[in-house]
Design an enzyme around this catalytic site. Structure first.
Site, PDB file in Angstrom:
ATOM      1  N   GLU A   1      60.824 -19.349   3.078  1.00  0.00           N
ATOM      2  CA  GLU A   1      60.911 -19.222   4.235  1.00  0.00           C
ATOM      3  C   GLU A   1      60.904 -16.999   3.941  1.00  0.00           C
ATOM      4  O   GLU A   1      59.997 -16.858   4.354  1.00  0.00           O
ATOM      5  CB  GLU A   1      61.330 -19.082   5.429  1.00  0.00           C
ATOM      6  CG  GLU A   1      60.865 -20.521   5.839  1.00  0.00           C
ATOM      7  CD  GLU A   1      61.444 -21.919   4.878  1.00  0.00           C
ATOM      8  OE1 GLU A   1      61.304 -22.962   5.470  1.00  0.00           O
ATOM      9  OE2 GLU A   1      61.769 -21.493   4.382  1.00  0.00           O
TER      10      GLU A   1
ATOM     11  N   GLN B   1      57.013 -23.674   9.990  1.00  0.00           N
ATOM     12  CA  GLN B   1      56.614 -24.756   9.508  1.00  0.00           C
ATOM     13  C   GLN B   1      57.477 -25.719  11.045  1.00  0.00           C
ATOM     14  O   GLN B   1      56.804 -26.102  11.938  1.00  0.00           O
ATOM     15  CB  GLN B   1      57.195 -25.745   8.414  1.00  0.00           C
ATOM     16  CG  GLN B   1      56.787 -27.248   8.720  1.00  0.00           C
ATOM     17  CD  GLN B   1      57.177 -28.091   7.193  1.00  0.00           C
ATOM     18  OE1 GLN B   1      58.214 -28.096   6.825  1.00  0.00           O
ATOM     19  NE2 GLN B   1      55.724 -28.308   6.455  1.00  0.00           N
ATOM     20  N   PHE B   2      58.250 -24.531  11.285  1.00  0.00           N
ATOM     21  CA  PHE B   2      58.951 -25.070  11.897  1.00  0.00           C
ATOM     22  C   PHE B   2      59.613 -23.962  12.679  1.00  0.00           C
ATOM     23  O   PHE B   2      60.801 -23.297  11.560  1.00  0.00           O
ATOM     24  CB  PHE B   2      60.689 -26.602  12.493  1.00  0.00           C
ATOM     25  CG  PHE B   2      59.682 -27.656  12.800  1.00  0.00           C
ATOM     26  CD1 PHE B   2      59.079 -28.563  13.638  1.00  0.00           C
ATOM     27  CD2 PHE B   2      59.570 -28.403  11.127  1.00  0.00           C
ATOM     28  CE1 PHE B   2      58.044 -29.297  13.765  1.00  0.00           C
ATOM     29  CE2 PHE B   2      58.704 -29.522  11.377  1.00  0.00           C
ATOM     30  CZ  PHE B   2      58.483 -30.168  12.388  1.00  0.00           C
TER      31      PHE B   2
ATOM     32  N   ASP C   1      62.994 -23.730  14.122  1.00  0.00           N
ATOM     33  CA  ASP C   1      63.728 -23.704  13.746  1.00  0.00           C
ATOM     34  C   ASP C   1      64.712 -23.177  11.986  1.00  0.00           C
ATOM     35  O   ASP C   1      65.279 -22.503  12.043  1.00  0.00           O
ATOM     36  CB  ASP C   1      64.481 -24.933  13.707  1.00  0.00           C
ATOM     37  CG  ASP C   1      64.709 -25.571  14.621  1.00  0.00           C
ATOM     38  OD1 ASP C   1      64.921 -26.500  15.486  1.00  0.00           O
ATOM     39  OD2 ASP C   1      63.062 -25.767  15.055  1.00  0.00           O
ATOM     40  N   PHE C   2      63.330 -23.377  11.039  1.00  0.00           N
ATOM     41  CA  PHE C   2      63.048 -22.741   9.906  1.00  0.00           C
ATOM     42  C   PHE C   2      63.244 -21.565   9.520  1.00  0.00           C
ATOM     43  O   PHE C   2      63.649 -20.892   8.536  1.00  0.00           O
ATOM     44  CB  PHE C   2      62.162 -23.874   8.912  1.00  0.00           C
ATOM     45  CG  PHE C   2      62.500 -24.742   9.187  1.00  0.00           C
ATOM     46  CD1 PHE C   2      64.094 -25.601   9.268  1.00  0.00           C
ATOM     47  CD2 PHE C   2      61.100 -25.650   8.604  1.00  0.00           C
ATOM     48  CE1 PHE C   2      63.704 -27.010   9.941  1.00  0.00           C
ATOM     49  CE2 PHE C   2      61.173 -26.821   8.978  1.00  0.00           C
ATOM     50  CZ  PHE C   2      62.344 -27.715   9.180  1.00  0.00           C
TER      51      PHE C   2
ATOM     52  N   HIS D   1      65.196 -29.423  14.628  1.00  0.00           N
ATOM     53  CA  HIS D   1      63.424 -28.817  14.936  1.00  0.00           C
ATOM     54  C   HIS D   1      62.837 -28.772  16.577  1.00  0.00           C
ATOM     55  O   HIS D   1      61.613 -28.931  17.009  1.00  0.00           O
ATOM     56  CB  HIS D   1      62.709 -30.501  14.660  1.00  0.00           C
ATOM     57  CG  HIS D   1      62.618 -30.576  13.051  1.00  0.00           C
ATOM     58  ND1 HIS D   1      63.638 -31.100  12.437  1.00  0.00           N
ATOM     59  CD2 HIS D   1      62.066 -30.349  11.908  1.00  0.00           C
ATOM     60  CE1 HIS D   1      63.773 -31.034  10.947  1.00  0.00           C
ATOM     61  NE2 HIS D   1      62.922 -31.226  10.996  1.00  0.00           N
TER      62      HIS D   1
END
Length: 670
Positions: A409, A431-432, A434-435, A476
């Site tokens: 990321e 992607q989420f 959270d990441f 997630h």
């Protein structure tokens, strides 16, 4: 030290000498100014000049360089006016950062020099993005990024080199190995014999060279540049050198064994090159004295000019205005609409669309409108992304513009910024949401600050699939928008309807500034609404008045808008006013005040946890600016101050919706 002139003329060899000597003499002046208290800090590159100067001379003047603390030679070899550099180092408003940055934490688009941040590693990924722009345009250009041997331990080094190799990018990475990361010697930093050995692990070529030989550095980098362009591949160069001063002047050099200074003093890049020119009769002793005197006079005159700068005049309005690049006039021709524009007599053509389809349509239309728009993210090409939002785009726009990324990321956020330096627009799909933690530094320190620091915009959108309700657990499902609302320089949008999802995403893409675009996963296929087919914007920073009422106002955003609407429908006995913020940065304070004025009672509702959520900031603003309008205390309804759990029953209990009735009744009954 063996110098090979090859086909260089005497004039060219002399010019190289001037370029090499100039930063050394400037540094000697800077050390004097430091002792006089006229500058606050200095990171010396004495002993390492051949690398910065040689690398810069080997590139075209319009090829971006990402320098670090000890690369004064990059700035001087790019002919940046010395008086303005002095102003920069003195913190003057007429410097490159208007007094907002120090030492080498600044850049210049005009000179194709990208300003560093203290974290060092993130600069490497920016070079990836610039190289990607060259590759897409089929330019015969490279980008070049510096790091020290200490920086190679950072994850950003790994990510940037891996992305460059996987994407076959024409980028040169230079390691200045001077033996120490501040006071930590190399034997406490890594165990490989040479850092260049790491190149093979990334699938790229590399070479280790002696960094104090200016001609060797130039020749090597010229050859590497040709290789990168011809083969469209990255390359790693390890330059062995030594710094003759401390990490910065205050740190001293007591931790360095004395004999190392004696060894490297004999390897001084300027003294050795000067002796070579004398031995080859390229220069005479008189020439050397004359050149040194000429450069010293130039330095003194440029310093005198810098000292004539006006004293700092603080302008608060300018400070705030410079957070963002103004949106260009061309965007004024784009259709700008709001929900009130959709009527039975509207000329717009609307269709019922799901939330997810509205986002997809915004991406498709934007890709068509902007040939310079590049999408990046994990699995977004053939697979279509984790939520299938980009499905089909790669077939239409190709893999160059719809790019699968490695799981890195931080590097992809940095690459998006690098694209922006070359006039591209970048969208990254996190992607989420959270990441985002592993790309946090790039967002809050590079994207957010770059325009304020030296006037370079970051034309980047990061899509953030967010929120709970799907039983996806603590990694997630979390709501993390408040992490960013306190970071000046970022715009944060969070739509709740399909119409807003499309219009706000298009506005975010058209905005030349960094925008975090939060899209609630639970709304993707659960919410539908009328969406215009046209290419349109909804203005960032404007709230939407969802429902009129005079008893209590619910101020909210995202999925919580639908919780509020459902509750109002189930409780017609309460006259509920609903305001959808839509943008969390900037906030629509006028709309917030109007909501308070309509009802006198305010409930702030959000899915984020209570402590640190944006509801607290809005509550404080209302108490400070709208106190006379209130008939009751401002109340908040938020999720529990725990991580979001996996079990559906636990998750439902966690979410703010579980306490909405209780808190709202308490407010009504006050």
């Amino acid at each position: 030290m063996l110098f090979e002139r090859k086909n260089l003329t005497n004039t060219e060899l002399t010019s190289i000498y001037r370029s090499l000597l100039y930063p050394r003499l400037i540094e000697e002046k800077m050390l004097l100014l430091l002792r006089q208290g006229k500058i606050s800090k200095w990171f010396s590159g004495i002993g390492q000049e051949a690398i910065a100067v040689g690398a810069t001379l080997a590139l075209d003047s319009d090829e971006w360089i990402m320098p670090l603390h000890r690369n004064l030679g990059v700035f001087t070899t790019r002919n940046m006016p010395l008086h303005k550099l002095f102003m920069q180092w003195q913190g003057n408003k007429e410097g490159y950062s208007k007094g907002r940055e120090r030492s080498f934490h600044f850049g210049s688009k005009e000179h194709h020099v990208c300003g560093m941040i203290s974290h060092l590693g993130p600069q490497l990924a920016i070079a990836d993005g610039v190289a990607l722009a060259h590759k897409l345009r089929k330019d015969k250009k490279v980008s070049l990024a510096f790091t020290g041997e200490g920086g190679t331990s950072e994850g950003d080094f790994h990510e940037a080199l891996n992305v460059a190799a996987v994407w076959d990018l024409p980028v040169i990475f230079i390691i200045e190995n001077n033996g120490y990361g501040l006071s930590t010697p190399t034997n406490e930093q890594y165990r490989c014999e040479s850092l260049v050995e790491r190149a093979r692990g990334y699938g790229m070529d590399g070479v280790k060279i002696y960094g104090n030989n200016i001609l060797s550095v130039m020749d090597t980098i010229k050859g590497v540049r040709e290789y990168c362009i011809e083969h469209q591949k990255p390359y790693l160069i390890e330059c062995m050198t030594f710094r003759m001063r401390g990490h910065e002047e205050a740190s001293g050099t007591k931790y360095v064994p004395k004999h190392l200074f004696e060894i490297w003093e004999e390897k001084d890049p300027i003294k050795n090159y000067e002796n070579y020119l004398l031995s080859e009769a390229v220069l005479t002793e008189d020439d050397v004295i004359s050149i040194r005197a000429e450069l010293k006079n130039l330095i003194d005159s440029e310093l005198l000019l810098a000292n004539q700068a006006k004293p700092m005049e603080v302008d608060t309005e300018e400070e705030l205005d410079d957070l963002f690049q103004p949106i260009a006039d061309r965007n004024k021709s784009i259709v700008k609409i709001d929900h009130s524009d959709i009527t039975h007599h509207s000329p717009l053509t609307t269709h019922d669309k799901r939330f997810v389809d509205a986002i997809k349509e915004a991406l498709h239309q934007s890709m068509t409108q902007h040939p310079n728009l590049v999408l990046m993210g994990q699995d977004i090409a053939e697979y279509g992304g984790a939520f299938k939002i980009t499905e089909g785009l790669v077939q239409e726009f190709g893999k160059e513009r719809v790019r699968n990324t490695p799981i890195c990321e931080s590097a992809i956020v940095g690459a998006a910024l690098g694209l922006s330096l070359e006039g591209y627009k970048g969208i990254m799909e996190m992607q989420f949401a959270d990441f985002v933690t592993v790309g946090f530094n790039q967002i809050v320190n590079n994207l957010a600050k770059i325009h304020y620091r030296w006037g370079q915009n970051a034309d980047v959108v990061i899509r953030m699939p967010t929120g709970g309700g799907l039983g996806a657990g603590p990694f997630h499902s979390q709501s993390n928008e408040a992490w960013f609302t306190k970071t000046p320089g970022l715009k944060i949008v969070y739509p709740s309807t399909p119409m807003d999802a499309k219009g706000l995403l298009i506005a975010a893409i058209n905005d030349p500034n960094p925008v975090l675009y939060f899209e609630h996963k639970a709304l993707y296929r659960a919410i539908s609404g009328q969406v215009p087919e046209e290419y349109y914007e909804i203005e960032i920073g404007k709230a939407r008045h969802v429902r009129s009422g005079d008893e209590v106002a619910i101020i909210t955003y995202g999925a919580a808008v639908h919780w509020a609407e459902d509750y109002a429908a189930e409780h017609p006995e309460i006259s509920i006013d609903i305001l959808d913020l839509r943008s969390l940065a900037p906030l629509d304070y006028a709309a917030i005040r109007a909501a308070v004025q309509r009802t006198g009672r305010v409930l702030l509702l959000h899915e984020d946890t209570l402590i640190g959520g944006i509801g607290g900031e809005i509550a404080a603003w209302i108490a400070e600016h709208c106190f006379e309008l209130l008939d009751a205390p401002v109340m908040r309804c938020a999720s529990l101050d725990t991580p979001i759990p996996f079990n559906i029953e636990l998750e439902q209990n966690f979410l703010a919706k579980a306490r909405l009735h209780e808190v709202l009744q308490k407010l009504v009954d006050y």
